[in-house]
Design an enzyme around this catalytic site. Structure first.
Site, PDB file in Angstrom:
ATOM      1  N   SER A   1     100.589 -41.223   9.424  1.00 34.20           N
ATOM      2  CA  SER A   1     101.792 -40.021   8.747  1.00 34.20           C
ATOM      3  C   SER A   1     101.289 -39.425   7.808  1.00 34.20           C
ATOM      4  O   SER A   1     102.125 -39.176   7.197  1.00 34.20           O
ATOM      5  CB  SER A   1     103.205 -40.368   9.375  1.00 34.20           C
ATOM      6  OG  SER A   1     103.222 -40.502  10.689  1.00 34.20           O
TER       7      SER A   1
ATOM      8  N   GLU B   1      96.759 -50.028   7.471  1.00 31.61           N
ATOM      9  CA  GLU B   1      98.663 -48.731   8.955  1.00 31.61           C
ATOM     10  C   GLU B   1      98.535 -49.777   8.648  1.00 31.61           C
ATOM     11  O   GLU B   1      98.816 -49.949  10.239  1.00 31.61           O
ATOM     12  CB  GLU B   1      97.109 -48.539   9.510  1.00 31.61           C
ATOM     13  CG  GLU B   1      95.630 -47.924   9.363  1.00 31.61           C
ATOM     14  CD  GLU B   1      95.670 -46.381  10.290  1.00 31.61           C
ATOM     15  OE1 GLU B   1      95.960 -44.666   9.918  1.00 31.61           O
ATOM     16  OE2 GLU B   1      94.665 -46.888  11.309  1.00 31.61           O
TER      17      GLU B   1
ATOM     18  N   HIS C   1      90.964 -50.614  15.023  1.00 32.51           N
ATOM     19  CA  HIS C   1      92.526 -50.006  14.650  1.00 32.51           C
ATOM     20  C   HIS C   1      93.436 -50.402  15.879  1.00 32.51           C
ATOM     21  O   HIS C   1      92.658 -50.719  16.584  1.00 32.51           O
ATOM     22  CB  HIS C   1      91.579 -48.018  15.104  1.00 32.51           C
ATOM     23  CG  HIS C   1      92.795 -47.255  15.217  1.00 32.51           C
ATOM     24  ND1 HIS C   1      93.889 -47.267  15.557  1.00 32.51           N
ATOM     25  CD2 HIS C   1      93.355 -46.229  14.086  1.00 32.51           C
ATOM     26  CE1 HIS C   1      95.137 -46.589  14.721  1.00 32.51           C
ATOM     27  NE2 HIS C   1      94.084 -45.585  14.101  1.00 32.51           N
TER      28      HIS C   1
ATOM     29  N   ASN D   1      90.653 -38.656  11.295  1.00 32.14           N
ATOM     30  CA  ASN D   1      90.909 -39.647  12.433  1.00 32.14           C
ATOM     31  C   ASN D   1      91.247 -38.800  13.991  1.00 32.14           C
ATOM     32  O   ASN D   1      92.589 -38.704  14.295  1.00 32.14           O
ATOM     33  CB  ASN D   1      91.389 -41.008  12.834  1.00 32.14           C
ATOM     34  CG  ASN D   1      90.776 -41.435  14.051  1.00 32.14           C
ATOM     35  OD1 ASN D   1      90.664 -41.375  14.598  1.00 32.14           O
ATOM     36  ND2 ASN D   1      91.645 -42.906  14.302  1.00 32.14           N
TER      37      ASN D   1
ATOM     38  N   GLU E   1      95.402 -48.907  17.698  1.00 25.96           N
ATOM     39  CA  GLU E   1      95.759 -49.066  19.175  1.00 25.96           C
ATOM     40  C   GLU E   1      94.348 -49.708  19.769  1.00 25.96           C
ATOM     41  O   GLU E   1      94.726 -49.697  21.057  1.00 25.96           O
ATOM     42  CB  GLU E   1      95.024 -47.591  19.170  1.00 25.96           C
ATOM     43  CG  GLU E   1      96.871 -46.669  18.501  1.00 25.96           C
ATOM     44  CD  GLU E   1      96.191 -44.926  17.512  1.00 25.96           C
ATOM     45  OE1 GLU E   1      94.857 -44.493  18.155  1.00 25.96           O
ATOM     46  OE2 GLU E   1      96.794 -44.226  17.491  1.00 25.96           O
TER      47      GLU E   1
ATOM     48  N   GLY F   1     101.653 -42.463  13.411  1.00 23.20           N
ATOM     49  CA  GLY F   1     102.156 -41.431  14.718  1.00 23.20           C
ATOM     50  C   GLY F   1     103.963 -41.176  14.775  1.00 23.20           C
ATOM     51  O   GLY F   1     104.235 -40.467  16.010  1.00 23.20           O
TER      52      GLY F   1
ATOM     53  N   LYS G   1      91.063 -39.162  16.935  1.00 22.48           N
ATOM     54  CA  LYS G   1      91.163 -40.082  18.371  1.00 22.48           C
ATOM     55  C   LYS G   1      90.887 -39.944  19.586  1.00 22.48           C
ATOM     56  O   LYS G   1      90.134 -39.411  19.370  1.00 22.48           O
ATOM     57  CB  LYS G   1      92.847 -40.506  18.027  1.00 22.48           C
ATOM     58  CG  LYS G   1      93.716 -41.054  17.015  1.00 22.48           C
ATOM     59  CD  LYS G   1      95.328 -41.366  16.791  1.00 22.48           C
ATOM     60  CE  LYS G   1      95.400 -41.815  15.763  1.00 22.48           C
ATOM     61  NZ  LYS G   1      96.485 -42.627  15.567  1.00 22.48           N
TER      62      LYS G   1
HETATM   63  P1  13P Z   1      98.736 -40.581  12.232  1.00 21.27           P
HETATM   64  O1  13P Z   1      98.285 -40.157  10.625  1.00 21.27           O
HETATM   65  O2  13P Z   1      98.801 -39.934  13.477  1.00 21.27           O
HETATM   66  O3  13P Z   1      99.740 -41.260  11.401  1.00 21.27           O
HETATM   67  O4  13P Z   1      97.509 -41.593  12.542  1.00 21.27           O
HETATM   68  C1  13P Z   1      96.836 -42.166  11.875  1.00 21.27           C
HETATM   69  C2  13P Z   1      95.983 -43.409  11.618  1.00 21.27           C
HETATM   70  O5  13P Z   1      95.876 -43.727  12.580  1.00 21.27           O
HETATM   71  C3  13P Z   1      94.722 -43.229  11.653  1.00 21.27           C
HETATM   72  O6  13P Z   1      93.419 -43.568  11.853  1.00 21.27           O
END
Ligand code: 13P
Length: 256
Positions: free
Chosen positions: A218, A172, A100, A10, A102, A178, A12
C-alpha cells in the site's frame, strides 16, 4: 555506503498491452532522465505486455528498467504455461520479482522454488527482487522476524556473498498488500534492518551493505518520502499505486 533507491511498479494481472504502453508513455512524460538520478525505476508488466513496454523504453530511450513478475528456474522444456528466464533476459529484462506472497499463497511457490528462481535469474544476468513477508496472524503471534528471516535464509541458500550483494529483497507484510494498511515507517525500518543484519550474518558486511531492501504494501505518493527516509529502506515495490501514472510518477520522485 549510500544505496540508490529502487522504485518498482508491479502491475500484477492488470493492464493489457495497449494500456501498458499508455501508462509507460504517460510516466515518461512525468518522470524524465533528471529525476532518475535520484532513484532507479523498474516496470513489471504482465508477460503479454513485456515486449510492448520494452519497445517504448528502447525507442524513446527512457531510463526505466524492464522487469518481470515471475519466471521458471529451468531454461526450457515441458513446463506448459511457464516462462524461461532465458527468454526474459533476451527481451532485455533486468529485474525479476520472485517469491511474491501472491505466488506463494495462491500458486504454491515454496522457499525451495524461490531459491531455485533466484539462482536462475542471476545465472542469466538479471537481478532478483525476492519478496518476503508475514501474515497478520504471524505478526499478531509475534512471529514476524522468524517468518521473514526464515524466508531470507532459504532464498539465499547457495548464493555467494558477491551474488547476494547484487540482489534486491522486498519486505512486503502480507496484511499491508492491497489493503490500504501500510506498515509504519518505523516498522518498515525495523524489518528492513533485521533483514540486512541477517544478510550480514549469512554473507558478510559487504554484501549486506550493497544489497537493496525495498518495502512494499500500500505504498502511495503520500507515504514514500517517510519510508525512503529510513536508513535501511532502499526503495519500494508498488502495486496498486503503480497503475496510475500520475500517482506512480510522484512515488518515483520520492514524494517531492
Ligand atoms: P499494493 O501496493 O497494491 O499494496 O501491492 C504491493 C505489492 O504486492 C507489490 O508487489
Amino acid at each position: 555506503m549510500s544505496r540508490k533507491p529502487l522504485i518498482s511498479g508491479n502491475w500484477k494481472m492488470n493492464l493489457n498491452h495497449f494500456e501498458a504502453i499508455q501508462v509507460t508513455q504517460k510516466l515518461a512524460y512525468l518522470v524524465g532522465k533528471d529525476e532518475l538520478e535520484h532513484a532507479d525505476v523498474s516496470l513489471h508488466p504482465p508477460f503479454t505486455d513485456i515486449r510492448s513496454v520494452q519497445t517504448v523504453i528502447d525507442s524513446d530511450k527512457l531510463g526505466y528498467a524492464l522487469g518481470a513478475q515471475h519466471c521458471h528456474w529451468e531454461d526450457k522444456g515441458a513446463f506448459t504455461g511457464e516462462v524461461s528466464p532465458v527468454f526474459l533476459a533476451k527481451l532485455g529484462v533486468q529485474y525479476v520479482i520472485c517469491g511474491h506472497s501472491e505466488r506463494r499463497e495462491l500458486f504454491g511457490e515454496t522457499d525451495e522454488m524461490v531459491a531455485k528462481k533466484v539462482a536462475a535469474i542471476q545465472q542469466h544476468g538479471m537481478t532478483p527482487i525476492m519478496c518476503v513477508g508475514e501474515t497478520l496472524a504471524e505478526r499478531e503471534a509475534g512471529d514476524t522476524e522468524a517468518k521473514v528471516l526464515g524466508q531470507v535464509r532459504a532464498g539465499l541458500a547457495g548464493r555467494t556473498s558477491e551474488q547476494v550483494g547484487r540482489m534486491v529483497i522486498a519486505y512486503e507484510p502480507i496484511w499491508a498488500i492491497g489493503t490500504g494498511r501500510t506498515a509504519t515507517a518505523e516498522d518498515a525500518q525495523q524489518l528492513c534492518a533485521a533483514i540486512r543484519s541477517c544478510v550480514a550474518e549469512l554473507s558478510g558486511a559487504e554484501a549486506a551493505d550493497t544489497l537493496r531492501v525495498q518495502y512494499g504494501g500500500s505504498v502511495k505518493a503520500g507515504t514514500i518520502a517517510e519510508l525512503i527516509a529510513q536508513p535501511d529502506v532502499d526503495g519500494a515495490l508498488v502495486g496498486g499505486a503503480s497503475l496510475d501514472a500520475d500517482e506512480f510518477a510522484r512515488i518515483c520522485k520520492l514524494g517531492v
